[in-house]
Each structure stands twice: as structure tokens, then as C-alpha cells.
Design a protein around this motif. Sequence first.
Motif, short mmCIF file in Angstrom:
data_model
loop_
_atom_site.label_atom_id
_atom_site.label_comp_id
_atom_site.label_asym_id
_atom_site.label_seq_id
_atom_site.Cartn_x
_atom_site.Cartn_y
_atom_site.Cartn_z
N ILE A 22 0.85 -0.99 -0.11
CA ILE A 22 0.24 -0.06 -0.13
C ILE A 22 0.79 1.09 0.02
N MET A 40 -1.90 3.39 -5.45
CA MET A 40 -2.96 2.67 -4.48
C MET A 40 -4.31 2.64 -4.36
N ILE A 49 -6.98 0.97 -2.12
CA ILE A 49 -7.39 -0.43 -0.94
C ILE A 49 -8.09 -1.05 -1.21
N TYR A 81 -8.29 6.69 -2.16
CA TYR A 81 -7.77 5.43 -1.65
C TYR A 81 -8.59 4.31 -1.55
N ILE A 82 -9.97 4.40 -1.69
CA ILE A 82 -10.73 3.06 -0.97
C ILE A 82 -11.57 2.97 -2.06
N VAL A 107 -5.65 -4.45 5.16
CA VAL A 107 -4.77 -3.75 4.22
C VAL A 107 -4.34 -3.26 3.05
N ASP A 148 -3.66 -3.27 -1.96
CA ASP A 148 -3.68 -2.89 -3.14
C ASP A 148 -3.06 -4.14 -3.90
N ASP A 192 -2.04 5.95 4.25
CA ASP A 192 -2.03 4.65 4.99
C ASP A 192 -1.69 5.31 6.96
#
Length: 357
Positions: free
Chosen positions: A252, A257, A259, A285-286, A310, A312, A343
Motif C-alpha cells: 500500500i 494505491m 485499497i 484511496y479506497i 489493508v 492493494d 496509510d
Amino acid sequence: MNRLFTMNYPLGSAALVLALLTGGCKAAPPAAATQPSVAPAVQPVTAVADPAPISDNSEAATEPSQPPAPGLDHISGSDILKLTQQYLAVAPKRYIGSPGHAAAEKFIRDHFAPEAARGNFVDDTFTANTPVGPLTMHNLLVKFPSSTPVEKDGIIVLASHYETNYWLKDINFVGANDGACTSALLIALGEYFRAHPPQGYSIWLLFTDGEESVGKDWTAADSLYGTRHIAAKWSGDGTLQRIKAFVLADMIGWSQMKIDREGNSTPWLEDLLVRAAKDTGHSKYIAPTGLPIDDDHLPFKQRGVPVLDVIDYEYGTPQDPEAYHHTEKDTFDKLSTASLQADADIFLDLIKLIDQR
């Protein structure tokens, strides 16, 4: 890490499934039925006492840093990046039994000398039977006890593997995103908790060994050596019952990135991850979806512990999401200060949310 094939995937084909099943650990989601060619060799990282400045033309240097997350004491993404650079300089190749593997362990130990002096650093040494014979491995554990143990009697474990693949030992694979940057993230979190003792559950940092398969083909017997060992150990001594959440960080650190909502993770922890990203301004980022992954959280999930991976697992180009994964292209220049900042912010807020649950 290895993808499980328990979900219906609309883009699947016989050739595609065959390509993924025969790949090594940490396979990324499919985009093509063929594997990318091996990248041209790059120069190995040279050990230095202090990291060289990040070059002006590197992606990590040119990408603007995210501001500190609102309401949180700050951990610097640029500091995590520097820690990663130092780690790679000391131990670019960290396959089990190598000089780099010992150097990586020393790097981690040296950063936690104050905890060792207080008896809160544990070297969980064990011998694993592998396809190349018995290998000595080390899980490294750092404990930060709760400042309110009566109110919050329990443990949150934050984990990352720190080694590189044994079967890639003959190429210049340094695992900048795959193991190095998340080890640096844990070190930075440890420095934070040294200055700010946990106000809720105790925090244990677990640097796991033997996550990667020793042979090229990932199997249940040839993978996750460290977490299979310590989950069994903690099951026997009663520690497992005190773990409120096992949170794993994996791959990550790179600039693209995203996630994933990993399919083997505990749903309420996935929900808290999404909330933590929103709280800290990092929702971009999600990803909304994901696949089940074989990773270091599985031995704990199998024993009833709430777990969160967590991760990617896409690490490449739009044309080939596996382009950098387990190749010489997994290099420092792929990493991003902004991703590492996200992160750190998300992990701190996630811990707060678990404490409040």
C-alpha cells in the motif's frame, strides 16, 4: 499473498484462471492471460549510513504531500518514505537466510531499542520445514501497553511481512512496495506510540517472517510460515483471546494505491476502514470492491480473530496489473509520499475507531 478463486469473476476465462493459478504469491487481479516479461535488470541498492536525497525527477519527490489529517497527531508520509529508503539501502534483498535478511532484522531491532530495554521487544524464533529444507525464521514483535489497561483489556495487532521472496533471490528484486514500505509504516507507527502511549487497547506491532512462499508455487503448506506459527502459539498460551483485531498492511505504498475491500476480512473492520478513510479525507484511496486474498491474516481468521487485510493487490499498469508484482520493477521510485501519508492517517483513525467500538 495469493488470490482465492471463490468469487464469480465476470472477466474470467480458462486461460486467465490458468495463468493466475500458476503464478506466485501476491498475484494481482487479471487484465491479460499472459504474464509480463521480466523487467531489465536494475542496479542494486547500495548500503549507506544515511539515505541519499530523493531525486527531483522521482515520482515520490514530485507528488505533493497530503496535509495532516484533521484532529490527529501527525505521522509524516515523507518520514515513512525515508525509512523505506534506509531499509532498502541496508537490506535490498531480504530472502530468508541471506545476509540481507539478518540486516533487515537488525534494522527493525535498532529502531526499537527503547522497547527492548523495557522487555517489550520479542524475537519469536522458529524453524520451518520448507521445500529447500529447514529454515530459521523470526517474527519480530513490539509491544506498546495500554495506558488504560483496566478499561481496555485487549490487543490490536498491526502486522506486515518484512522479507523478500526466496525464489526471487537470483534477480534484483527488492520489494519496495511488497514488504519494505509497510515495514517502514509499522516502524513509524511504533515511533508514534512511543511518544503517545495507546489510550485504548494495547498496540502490538508484528513484523512477520515467511509470508512469501519459498518455492515459486504458492501452497497452503509453503506460505504464511510466520503467522501460522505465532497464531498457533498464541492460541495455546491464551493471547489469541485478547486480540480485538488483527490488521495487516500489504502493498500500500505506491502512487496509484487503491485499497481493496478484501473478501477474507471481517466485514465490520472493512466498514471501519472506509469510515477511517472518510474521517481523514482519504476516501479516494479506497476501492468499493475486491477479491478474497490468501495473506498473513488467514491463520488468525481461521482461529476466530477479527481480521483486516489493508491491501492493494493490483500493482502494475492498466494494461497489465501484474507488471510490477514480484519483478525487478518493484522499486523505490514507484512509492508515493501521499499514499504513505494516507496509510498513516487511516491507520491511526482506524485504531481510534476500534477502541471506540
